[in-house]
Design a protein around this motif. Structure first.
Motif, PDB file in Angstrom:
ATOM      1  N   UNK A   1      41.449  41.486  73.225  1.00 18.36           N
ATOM      2  CA  UNK A   1      41.687  41.165  74.627  1.00 18.36           C
ATOM      3  C   UNK A   1      43.169  40.840  74.744  1.00 18.36           C
ATOM      4  N   UNK A   2      43.847  41.473  75.684  1.00 15.17           N
ATOM      5  CA  UNK A   2      45.255  41.110  75.821  1.00 15.17           C
ATOM      6  C   UNK A   2      45.677  41.114  77.278  1.00 15.17           C
ATOM      7  N   UNK A   3      46.642  40.288  77.584  1.00 18.98           N
ATOM      8  CA  UNK A   3      47.181  40.218  78.928  1.00 18.98           C
ATOM      9  C   UNK A   3      48.493  40.982  78.968  1.00 18.98           C
ATOM     10  N   UNK A   4      48.522  42.084  79.731  1.00 19.59           N
ATOM     11  CA  UNK A   4      49.741  42.902  79.821  1.00 19.59           C
ATOM     12  C   UNK A   4      49.930  43.348  81.266  1.00 19.59           C
ATOM     13  N   UNK A   5      51.154  43.659  81.656  1.00 20.06           N
ATOM     14  CA  UNK A   5      51.366  44.189  83.003  1.00 20.06           C
ATOM     15  C   UNK A   5      50.721  45.576  83.124  1.00 20.06           C
ATOM     16  N   UNK A   6      50.312  45.935  84.341  1.00 21.11           N
ATOM     17  CA  UNK A   6      49.614  47.212  84.578  1.00 21.11           C
ATOM     18  C   UNK A   6      50.483  48.413  84.239  1.00 21.11           C
ATOM     19  N   UNK A   7      51.787  48.233  84.258  1.00 20.11           N
ATOM     20  CA  UNK A   7      52.646  49.394  83.996  1.00 20.11           C
ATOM     21  C   UNK A   7      52.961  49.558  82.513  1.00 20.11           C
ATOM     22  N   UNK A   8      52.326  48.738  81.650  1.00 21.96           N
ATOM     23  CA  UNK A   8      52.499  48.939  80.209  1.00 21.96           C
ATOM     24  C   UNK A   8      51.704  50.161  79.776  1.00 21.96           C
ATOM     25  N   UNK A   9      52.225  50.855  78.795  1.00 21.90           N
ATOM     26  CA  UNK A   9      51.469  51.946  78.187  1.00 21.90           C
ATOM     27  C   UNK A   9      50.622  51.374  77.050  1.00 21.90           C
ATOM     28  N   UNK A  10      49.686  52.201  76.556  1.00 20.72           N
ATOM     29  CA  UNK A  10      48.914  51.803  75.390  1.00 20.72           C
ATOM     30  C   UNK A  10      49.844  51.514  74.215  1.00 20.72           C
ATOM     31  N   UNK A  11      50.886  52.338  74.075  1.00 22.87           N
ATOM     32  CA  UNK A  11      51.828  52.135  72.966  1.00 22.87           C
ATOM     33  C   UNK A  11      52.514  50.776  73.060  1.00 22.87           C
ATOM     34  N   UNK A  12      52.986  50.441  74.251  1.00 26.52           N
ATOM     35  CA  UNK A  12      53.662  49.152  74.418  1.00 26.52           C
ATOM     36  C   UNK A  12      52.693  48.004  74.160  1.00 26.52           C
ATOM     37  N   UNK A  13      51.440  48.167  74.562  1.00 31.43           N
ATOM     38  CA  UNK A  13      50.451  47.122  74.325  1.00 31.43           C
ATOM     39  C   UNK A  13      50.192  46.948  72.833  1.00 31.43           C
ATOM     40  N   UNK A  14      50.056  48.074  72.129  1.00 26.91           N
ATOM     41  CA  UNK A  14      49.826  47.992  70.687  1.00 26.91           C
ATOM     42  C   UNK A  14      51.002  47.308  69.994  1.00 26.91           C
ATOM     43  N   UNK A  15      52.193  47.741  70.325  1.00 24.27           N
ATOM     44  CA  UNK A  15      53.373  47.258  69.598  1.00 24.27           C
ATOM     45  C   UNK A  15      53.781  45.845  70.009  1.00 24.27           C
ATOM     46  N   UNK A  16      53.811  45.617  71.343  1.00 21.68           N
ATOM     47  CA  UNK A  16      54.394  44.357  71.805  1.00 21.68           C
ATOM     48  C   UNK A  16      53.345  43.331  72.201  1.00 21.68           C
TER      49      UNK A  16
END
Lengths: 357, 155
Positions: B14-29
């Motif tokens: 479960x992660x909190x990320x902005x809607x404009x993040x990509x899957x890659x950015x979510x995985x990495x950052x």
């Protein structure tokens, strides 16, 4: 690293909901499906929609099915039997939902058997990952491409921008006031050659447009899709069992690249093997795929042999003048017009061709 | 900020990320999984390839909300504990990685291939990896390694 700008991401589950969201947010909204073209373009700052409307959860936009001709003429309740489109008669057609991926289309047995040119084209788009993501709807509605457009904001700004985005000069024609960015999608030339019909859904309901009428010679907006409309499906008339089609794509590498030139041909043959009908479409010239004119007559009633193919290829060369709008020297691309047309026709004739794709 | 649930390498995350993040950015950052590489970041190079519900896709062009509720497999999920995946072992044995930047994406494309086609031909392998650029190896050692891994997976 290329970042996306902040936006709201909507995930409607019906066409009506998607159309309503697009209407509600107007120019601030854009639809997205596979995202393989829209996302790079947003990362380059070419579009900055505040609302992105994902179509990926709309089940109605999926499916590939063969709709057989009605046995008894019109049957009430057959939603496909319409009188407006060319496919709406009694011939039967293949329906492809706009969300079907290019991979699934290229691998589908009915598409491969009936429309090998379309299957080949879908299988030649970009690379395997992008074909797992990209959809035929997106391919049909693909933005035009140009050396001076598909660049970062920094790059475009350094040159003073162009007609298509933020500027008033065309760097391709220098003096022209009309954008000549290139239609660069692989499937539409085939859909035009095959006489396909497109269905669009918008605030005023659904409408059908022939694939041949869908594109216009304006590089800035090269389709008749209004901003608030979404493409829902593609229907291709089945034609006779003897009908054939083929596609030829020119590009620098065998993968990933957009076409530098593309040729789709579709034809039908009489029992004696002579040409009964023939259509040819050449694209990546300007903003609109070019349906070759005064062409079929060179072949009808004749066998599609080397001499006839040479005549057809020469006629295509006379009509097609690539511009310096994509990578690859325009003179070379023009010289390749008869070569590519010839190879596509050799495939159509079943003459065999060099395995160069 | 969006709260997104997805399964990454078998674990529910479960992660909190902005809607404009990509899957890659979510995985990495967002999740600290830096194995998937941010190369061209616009769909040309294949370095960010991950396996999404069994299919090789580009995580740099996948909006994170499209991955919600789905199964993502990254290069970090190939090994079983300390035991490398046969692909990883064969890449090592064949010297199929040089600088290594393209390797995670190539491993993911190859893993998706072997899952759907246990006996790929050389042409199948070439086709499956046609969306992954490698500027070091010239690909031959990579194809050899995938062939070797396929044989070991079948054994």
């Amino acid at each position: 690293m290329l970042r996306l700008h902040p936006f709201r991401y909507h995930r409607p589950e019906t066409v009506a909901e998607a159309v309503q969201l697009l209407a509600q947010h107007g120019q601030e909204a854009m639809p997205v499906a596979g995202g393989t073209d829209l996302l790079p373009n947003m990362k380059h700052g070419l579009f900055r929609p505040g609302h992105v409307v994902s179509l990926n959860r709309i089940g109605e936009l999926r499916g590939i099915s063969t709709i057989a001709p009605p046995s008894n003429g019109h049957r009430p309740g057959d939603s496909f039997v319409r009188t407006t489109g060319a496919t709406g008669g009694t011939a039967g057609h293949l329906r492809i939902g706009a969300l079907e991926t290019l991979h699934d289309i290229s691998a589908h047995p009915d598409v491969r058997r009936r429309f090998p040119g379309l299957a080949e084209a879908a299988g030649l788009v970009a690379g395997p990952q992008l074909r797992n993501m990209g959809t035929i709807g997106g391919n049909v509605c693909l933005d035009t491409r140009c050396t001076y457009y598909n660049q970062t904001a920094f790059w475009r700004g350094a040159l003073g921008h162009c007609l298509k985005k933020d500027g008033d000069t065309c760097h391709v024609t220098k003096t022209g006031k009309k954008c000549v960015a290139a239609h660069s999608a692989d499937t539409p030339p085939n859909l035009i050659a095959l006489g396909a019909t497109l269905t669009l859904a918008g605030p005023n309901g659904r409408r059908e447009v022939e694939a041949a009428d869908f594109f216009i010679a304006d590089g800035i907006r090269n389709t008749r899709r209004a901003p608030g409309e979404i493409l829902t499906e593609v229907r291709i008339p089945l034609g006779r069992p003897s009908a054939r089609s083929a596609y030829q794509k020119l590009r620098q590498r065998k993968s990933i690249d957009f076409p530098l030139l593309s040729v789709a041909v579709a034809g039908d043959f009489a029992n004696d093997g002579s040409v009964a009908s023939l259509k040819g479409v050449v694209s990546v010239l300007g903003a609109r795929p070019r349906l070759l004119s005064d062409w079929e007559g060179l072949a009808t009633g004749k066998p599609l042999n080397a001499g006839v193919i040479r005549d057809l290829a020469h006629r295509a060369w006379q009509q097609c003048r690539p511009l310096e709008n994509v990578v690859g020297d325009a003179g070379w691309r023009r010289a390749m017009v008869p070569v590519c047309v010839g190879r596509a026709l050799e495939k159509l004739a079943g003459l065999g061709t060099r395995p160069d794709r | 900020m969006e709260v997104v649930r997805l399964t990454v390498n078998g674990d529910e995350r479960v992660c909190g990320v902005p809607a404009h993040y990509t899957l890659l950015e979510t995985l990495r950052y967002g999740l600290g999984l830096t194995g998937s590489k941010q190369g061209c970041d616009k769909g040309d190079c294949g370095a960010c390839t991950v396996v999404l519900d069994g299919k090789a896709v580009l995580s740099c062009l996948t909006p994170i909300l499209e991955a919600e509720g789905r199964h993502v497999r990254t290069v970090e999920g190939l090994a079983s504990g300390v035991e490398p995946h046969p692909l990883q072992d064969e890449f090592d044995l064949h010297g199929a990685a040089q600088c290594g930047f393209c390797t995670p994406g190539i491993l993911c494309s190859a893993a998706a291939l072997l899952d759907r086609e246990p006996s790929p031909s050389r042409e199948d392998i070439r086709e499956a990896l046609a969306g992954n650029l490698c500027r070091c190896t010239g690909y031959e050692k990579i194809y050899d390694a995938v062939e070797g891994a396929a044989a070991r997976c079948r054994a």
